[in-house]
Design a protein around this motif. Structure first.
Motif, short mmCIF file in Angstrom:
data_model
loop_
_atom_site.label_atom_id
_atom_site.label_comp_id
_atom_site.label_asym_id
_atom_site.label_seq_id
_atom_site.Cartn_x
_atom_site.Cartn_y
_atom_site.Cartn_z
N GLU A 124 0.20 11.22 6.87
CA GLU A 124 -0.64 10.80 8.00
C GLU A 124 -1.33 9.47 7.74
OE1 GLU A 124 -3.06 13.74 5.49
OE2 GLU A 124 -1.00 13.54 6.24
N TRP A 125 -1.45 9.07 6.46
CA TRP A 125 -2.11 7.80 6.15
C TRP A 125 -1.31 6.61 6.68
CZ3 TRP A 125 -4.09 8.55 0.40
CH2 TRP A 125 -5.14 9.49 0.41
N TYR A 126 -0.02 6.57 6.37
CA TYR A 126 0.74 5.41 6.84
C TYR A 126 1.03 5.49 8.34
CZ TYR A 126 4.86 8.39 5.69
OH TYR A 126 5.77 9.40 5.58
N CYS A 139 -1.19 6.58 10.50
CA CYS A 139 -2.45 6.09 11.08
C CYS A 139 -2.57 4.57 10.96
CB CYS A 139 -3.64 6.77 10.40
SG CYS A 139 -3.84 8.51 10.80
N GLN A 140 -2.09 4.01 9.82
CA GLN A 140 -2.17 2.57 9.64
C GLN A 140 -1.32 1.83 10.68
OE1 GLN A 140 -4.06 0.58 7.21
NE2 GLN A 140 -3.48 -0.67 8.96
N THR A 199 -3.00 4.82 -1.94
CA THR A 199 -2.65 4.96 -0.52
C THR A 199 -1.21 5.41 -0.32
OG1 THR A 199 -2.16 2.59 -0.53
CG2 THR A 199 -4.32 3.25 0.27
N LYS A 231 0.43 12.66 1.74
CA LYS A 231 -0.44 12.24 2.85
C LYS A 231 0.33 11.32 3.80
CE LYS A 231 -4.16 14.17 1.04
NZ LYS A 231 -4.87 15.30 1.68
N ASP A 251 0.27 8.01 -1.55
CA ASP A 251 0.40 9.43 -1.87
C ASP A 251 1.41 10.08 -0.92
OD1 ASP A 251 0.16 12.03 -2.60
OD2 ASP A 251 -1.99 12.20 -2.22
N HIS A 308 0.81 -1.23 0.00
CA HIS A 308 0.00 0.00 0.00
C HIS A 308 0.84 1.27 0.00
CE1 HIS A 308 -4.02 -1.68 0.36
NE2 HIS A 308 -3.56 -2.56 1.25
N PHE A 309 2.02 1.27 0.62
CA PHE A 309 2.73 2.53 0.86
C PHE A 309 4.10 2.61 0.19
CE2 PHE A 309 -0.03 1.87 4.62
CZ PHE A 309 -0.88 2.95 4.42
N GLU A 312 3.78 14.47 12.65
CA GLU A 312 3.27 13.11 12.82
C GLU A 312 4.26 12.25 13.61
OE1 GLU A 312 0.42 11.74 12.14
OE2 GLU A 312 -0.50 13.44 11.13
#
Length: 768
Positions: free
Chosen positions: A282-284, A286-287, A275, A280, A277, A268-269, A352
């Motif tokens: 904060e996405w990984y 948060c995961q 996902t 962003k 990106d 995904h990352f 983050e």
């Protein structure tokens, strides 16, 4: 008494009852009577036996006591003999190797044979255990094989790893590694199958394994921990020199459980997916935090009890550490990529990272207290890299300067939220400094922290310069505007509050440790400079070496040059500049106040003091003050109100005290020293000054005895009766130095002799 003279025993009450029945003519049974007689005889026999036994016990206790005493004496004698023998052996010396070489050869032979026996014993144990493990695996006795392997690994750790027998150590290590690999291959496969039954990692909440599966899972966890490689975790993270990664593998079961998570995270990352990106981050983050919150309870339930018992390592912390290291790889790859990231994304990743480290600390705090270990310091691991650290400093500085621009351009910057509180700009500025300190406190190296201290010193100096510019801009407009004096007070109060905050911070352990580190650097630099100066005429190679060493500390000195000398504290240089600015503002304010007071004061001094006559007033009436004095009191009263309105009360009192000291000098120089005073003139002077101006300062806890020395000493001289005045004059005019000083000290007059003589001559009632 019977006929024989012996005492008659009192008959038993039952026999007495039988006799009474016979007398009364009642028929009784002969068997009952004979049975009672027999029981009575038995009782007498038992009493006699009891008495006999008690006598025997007494005799035995005496005999045993004597035997114990004899045994103690024998032991004491044996101990004394043994002690003598030991003392004798101590005094005796073993023969030297030259006297009896055969004795020492025998000792060495015995020692060699003993070591050889132990060597072959261990070798045989390793060989036998290996054969037994092989046999158990052939017979599919997996648990027994793991038990034997665990015993073999324990013997290797306890006895073989520290030996100097390299061949034995190498042989045992190879055997252990071989069986570890074979057993891990078998157990890991079973563990992965069981994890699927428990729904790891996505369906653990919905999976419903059987009781048999639970039991088998617990046994498999115990087995996989026993065949795991030994791990050691310290309480603090090791220093990372060249990489942000930690090469230490996690516990084997944790590593197995991380495999599906790593696949998902990479998919995904690390690929060109939606996902992944880069804008962003904060996405990984948060995961990773989601996995940490949702999956760690499962590990705490099933793995933690076994891992702590078997390996003394917390599997929950190992899991969080593995997630953290996976996140470190992602953050480092994004920040170090060739494409790079802009400042906005960099700041977002930094934010983050700080949030993540805070959450991790709180999440594993209980686990850390039970089983101390380490988790990589996320912020320090990533941002201690030189390029990233310098970029962080630049972004932090830019953000702080923008914040300062906003604060000083705000129309409410110098407004006070509450009467006793500071100006709005003070709270905002200290909040900015605290924010910077809180962020860089996540760094581990003191040198990195000092670079942020350097940034804070720059911000402090920028704030001081801006305050100076604001104050000077108000001064350029003059003091005709009533609010211009008020802004002086507010700016001075702001500077004072920031200065007090810095002084309180200097005593905190966090800043004291940084000051100590920097002071050592400065001392080392001084030693190198002194060595260079003293060795200028020595051989050139030595000078070259000193120059190399000096260059290292010169770079550090330049790096922390703005901080300055830290012998008095980390912020001592900044505090000194703040004090200078505060003194400058106060001095100019005082000069302005004196200019305002001087006009009525000069008018007051032009009175005909030598010819003043005061009309008598009633006892209940207060004498009238001079109009010039009333103007002075009004000015002082307005100033004190403005001071208390514009600054903290404690600082306002300091300024009032300095105003009192300066006013004392002006009154003496303008009013008292140039004039001559009659008796009524002295009385008027007392009414106007002591009962008027000086009394007004008592309201602010400013003691005139401390700040109006000239005025009060003058009043003592002028109010002195003629005889004492003449005697004082003669002492000062003709007496020696000691008597003059004694006379002035006795009268509490703190003036020079010449001035006191001049004041005595200013009295019109005395002629000298």
């Amino acid at each position: 008494m019977d006929k024989t003279g012996s005492p008659r025993r009192k008959p038993h009450f039952v026999l007495s009852l039988l006799n009474d029945l016979k007398v009364d003519g009642v028929e009784t049974s002969f068997e009952l009577e004979s049975l009672l007689q027999k029981q009575y005889s038995n009782r007498d026999a038992l009493l006699e036996k009891k008495q006999e036994l008690e006598n025997q016990v007494k005799e035995l206790s005496v005999v045993k006591h004597q035997e114990i005493q004899e045994q103690l004496e024998k032991l004491q004698t044996s101990f004394s003999a043994l002690k003598l023998q030991l003392n004798k052996l101590k005094k005796e010396k073993l023969p030297s190797k030259f006297e009896q070489p055969q004795f020492y050869e025998n000792v060495e032979t015995v020692d060699t044979l003993s070591k050889g026996n132990a060597y072959f014993l261990v070798l045989n144990f390793v060989k036998t255990t290996s054969e037994q493990i092989d046999a158990n695996l052939e017979n599919e006795l997996e648990t027994e094989a793991i038990e034997l392997f665990y015993r073999l690994k324990s013997v290797k750790q306890l006895y073989i790893e520290d030996t100097t027998c390299n061949y034995l150590k190498d042989y045992c290590s190879k055997i252990t590694a071989y069986w570890e690999a074979r057993l891990q291959e078998k157990v890991v496969g079973d563990f992965e199958k069981l994890l699927e039954l428990f729904g790891w990692p996505m369906s653990i909440k919905t999976a419903s394994p059987t009781l048999e599966t639970h039991e088998k899972f617990r046994k498999t966890i115990r087995n996989i921990l026993r065949v795991s490689s030994s791990v050691k975790r310290e309480k603090s993270s090791p220093l990372i020199e060249s990489s942000v990664f930690n090469d230490e593998e996690p516990l084997l079961p944790v590593g197995v459980m991380m495999k599906p998570l790593k696949r998902r995270f990479k998919y995904h990352f690390f690929n060109n997916k939606v996902t992944g990106d880069s804008t962003k981050p904060e996405w990984y983050f948060c995961q990773i935090k989601k996995w940490m919150r949702e999956l760690t309870p499962f590990i705490r339930t099933y793995l933690e009890p076994f891992s702590v018992t078997e390996t003394k390592v917390s599997s929950a912390i190992e899991f969080v550490r593995s997630l953290t290291e996976m996140l470190l790889v992602k953050v480092d790859s994004q920040l170090s990529s060739e494409e790079g990231v802009d400042d906005e994304i960099f700041a977002k990743i930094l934010e983050e990272s700080i949030i993540y480290e805070n959450e991790v600390r709180e999440f594993v705090s209980d686990d850390m207290s039970k089983c101390p270990t380490y988790i990589p310091k996320f912020v320090s691991t990533i941002y201690s890299q030189p390029a990233l650290l310098q970029r962080w400093l630049a972004i932090e500085k830019q953000a702080c300067l923008q914040k300062l621009d906003e604060m000083f351009s705000s129309p409410t910057a110098w407004n006070r939220a509450a009467a006793p509180g500071p100006a709005e700009i003070v709270d905002l500025f200290i909040a900015v400094i605290r924010f910077v300190i809180e962020r860089f406190s996540y760094l581990e190296q003191p040198g990195h922290k000092l670079q942020f201290i350097q940034l804070i010193v720059e911000l402090l100096d920028d704030f001081r310069v801006r305050c100076l510019q604001t104050w000077q801009s108000k001064c350029e407009h003059g003091y005709n505007d009533p609010s211009s004096v008020i802004i002086d007070y507010v700016i001075a109060d702001a500077i004072e509050r920031v200065q007090e905050t810095l002084e309180s911070w200097q005593d905190l352990p966090f800043f004291c440790s940084l000051a100590y580190f920097l002071e050592n650097i400065q001392l080392e630099e001084k030693k190198i400079n002194d060595a260079l100066k003293s060795e200028m005429e020595t051989q050139s190679n030595y000078i070259i070496e000193l120059n190399k060493r000096a260059s290292i500390y010169d770079s550090r000195r330049d790096e922390f040059e703005l901080i300055g000398d830290v012998s008095n504290g980390l912020f001592s240089s900044a505090i000194k500049l703040y004090k200078c600015l505060l003194d400058e503002i106060q001095s100019k304010w005082l000069h302005k106040m004196m200019d305002m007071i001087e006009e009525p004061l000069r008018a007051y001094s032009k009175l005909k003091w030598q010819a003043i006559e005061i009309e008598l007033v009633q006892q209940d009436e207060e004498p009238d003050l001079d109009q010039s004095v009333i103007k002075i009191i009004q000015i002082i009263s307005n100033v004190k109100c403005a001071l208390k309105e514009g600054m903290e009360e404690a600082l306002a009192i300091k300024w009032i005290k300095r105003l009192a000291g300066e006013l004392d000098k002006r009154i003496f120089n303008i009013v008292i020293y140039p004039n001559r005073f009659s008796k009524d003139g002295v009385l008027k002077l007392h009414i106007d000054l002591v009962d008027g101006i000086l009394k007004h300062f008592y309201l602010d806890h400013v003691m005139p005895e401390t700040f109006f020395l000239c005025v009060l000493s003058t009043m003592r001289i002028l109010e002195m009766n003629k005889g004492d005045a003449i005697l004082l004059y003669e002492t000062l005019h003709d007496g020696d130095t000691i008597s003059q000083e004694s006379a002035l000290s006795e009268l509490k007059i703190e003036m020079k002799r010449e001035i006191v003589v001049q004041l005595l001559r200013s009295r019109t009632d005395l002629v000298f």
